[in-house]
Design a protein around this motif. Structure first.
Motif, PDB file in Angstrom:
ATOM      1  N   GLU A  12       0.833  -1.202   0.000  1.00  0.00           N
ATOM      2  CA  GLU A  12       0.000   0.000   0.000  1.00  0.00           C
ATOM      3  C   GLU A  12       0.871   1.256   0.000  1.00  0.00           C
ATOM      4  O   GLU A  12       0.633   2.185  -0.773  1.00  0.00           O
ATOM      5  N   GLN A  21       0.863   4.034  -2.930  1.00  0.00           N
ATOM      6  CA  GLN A  21       0.512   5.428  -2.627  1.00  0.00           C
ATOM      7  C   GLN A  21       1.664   6.361  -2.999  1.00  0.00           C
ATOM      8  O   GLN A  21       1.430   7.453  -3.537  1.00  0.00           O
ATOM      9  N   SER A  43     -12.749   4.909  -6.304  1.00  0.00           N
ATOM     10  CA  SER A  43     -13.808   5.217  -5.332  1.00  0.00           C
ATOM     11  C   SER A  43     -13.270   5.758  -4.022  1.00  0.00           C
ATOM     12  O   SER A  43     -13.934   6.546  -3.355  1.00  0.00           O
ATOM     13  N   ASN A  44     -12.056   5.323  -3.628  1.00  0.00           N
ATOM     14  CA  ASN A  44     -11.493   5.805  -2.360  1.00  0.00           C
ATOM     15  C   ASN A  44     -10.048   6.295  -2.492  1.00  0.00           C
ATOM     16  O   ASN A  44      -9.458   6.747  -1.523  1.00  0.00           O
ATOM     17  N   GLY A  45      -9.459   6.174  -3.688  1.00  0.00           N
ATOM     18  CA  GLY A  45      -8.092   6.645  -3.907  1.00  0.00           C
ATOM     19  C   GLY A  45      -7.009   5.713  -3.412  1.00  0.00           C
ATOM     20  O   GLY A  45      -5.822   6.017  -3.539  1.00  0.00           O
ATOM     21  N   LYS A  46      -7.372   4.562  -2.864  1.00  0.00           N
ATOM     22  CA  LYS A  46      -6.366   3.607  -2.354  1.00  0.00           C
ATOM     23  C   LYS A  46      -5.610   2.987  -3.519  1.00  0.00           C
ATOM     24  O   LYS A  46      -6.178   2.696  -4.571  1.00  0.00           O
ATOM     25  N   GLU A  63      -9.296  -1.854  -0.238  1.00  0.00           N
ATOM     26  CA  GLU A  63     -10.583  -1.826   0.465  1.00  0.00           C
ATOM     27  C   GLU A  63     -11.769  -1.868  -0.504  1.00  0.00           C
ATOM     28  O   GLU A  63     -12.782  -1.197  -0.304  1.00  0.00           O
ATOM     29  N   ALA A  64     -11.646  -2.684  -1.537  1.00  0.00           N
ATOM     30  CA  ALA A  64     -12.755  -2.891  -2.469  1.00  0.00           C
ATOM     31  C   ALA A  64     -13.640  -4.007  -1.918  1.00  0.00           C
ATOM     32  O   ALA A  64     -13.131  -4.995  -1.389  1.00  0.00           O
TER      33      ALA A  64
END
Length: 148
Positions: A54, A58, A103-106, A134-135
């Motif tokens: 992650e 990022q 959807s969340n930018g992760k 986090e899908a």
């Protein structure tokens, strides 16, 4: 790609191409047991591995690194197959890259594995990668794919 091709006879005279693990690779990737039932049990990547993937995703995203390959609909791949990967028709050769869940930018850094399908056919992504971004596991999320 985490596998090399080996040849195994199929008993009919014609050899079949079968994946062969590279030396030491079997030790690195732990497959879940036959008694596995929960998401936690199926995802054999460690919390540290998921956090590192992650962070790398990022960081690459924030730095604008990599080349956009496009968007794809991702379904959950084989939950018993360990690691962080996506099988996608957006690549023609195995390599490293990242996936972003808009959807969340992760974002997550993972292995890009080619599949023989039209570009719009969709992709299969690992359980660990789904968890990092986090899908929802039961959805078919659209993700952005980048190569390194």
């Amino acid at each position: 790609m985490p596998m090399e091709q080996g040849v195994a006879p199929d008993g009919g005279g014609e050899p079949q191409v079968r994946p062969v693990a590279r030396p030491g690779e079997a030790d690195a990737a732990v497959r879940p047991s036959m008694r596995t039932r929960t998401v936690e049990e199926f995802d054999t990547t460690s919390a540290e591995e998921r956090q590192a993937a992650e962070r790398a995703g990022q960081t690459a995203q924030a730095g604008g690194q990599g080349r956009s390959l496009g968007r794809t609909i991702a379904s959950l791949g084989d939950p018993a197959r360990p690691g962080l990967w996506i099988e996608t028709p957006l690549v023609s050769a195995a390599g490293r890259g990242r996936v972003i869940f808009p959807s969340n930018g992760k974002a997550v850094e993972l292995d890009l594995i080619p599949i023989d399908a039209p570009r719009g056919a969709g992709s299969r992504m690992s359980l660990a990668a789904f968890r990092v971004i986090e899908a929802p596991l039961t959805d078919l999320p659209e993700v952005e794919v980048y190569s390194e």
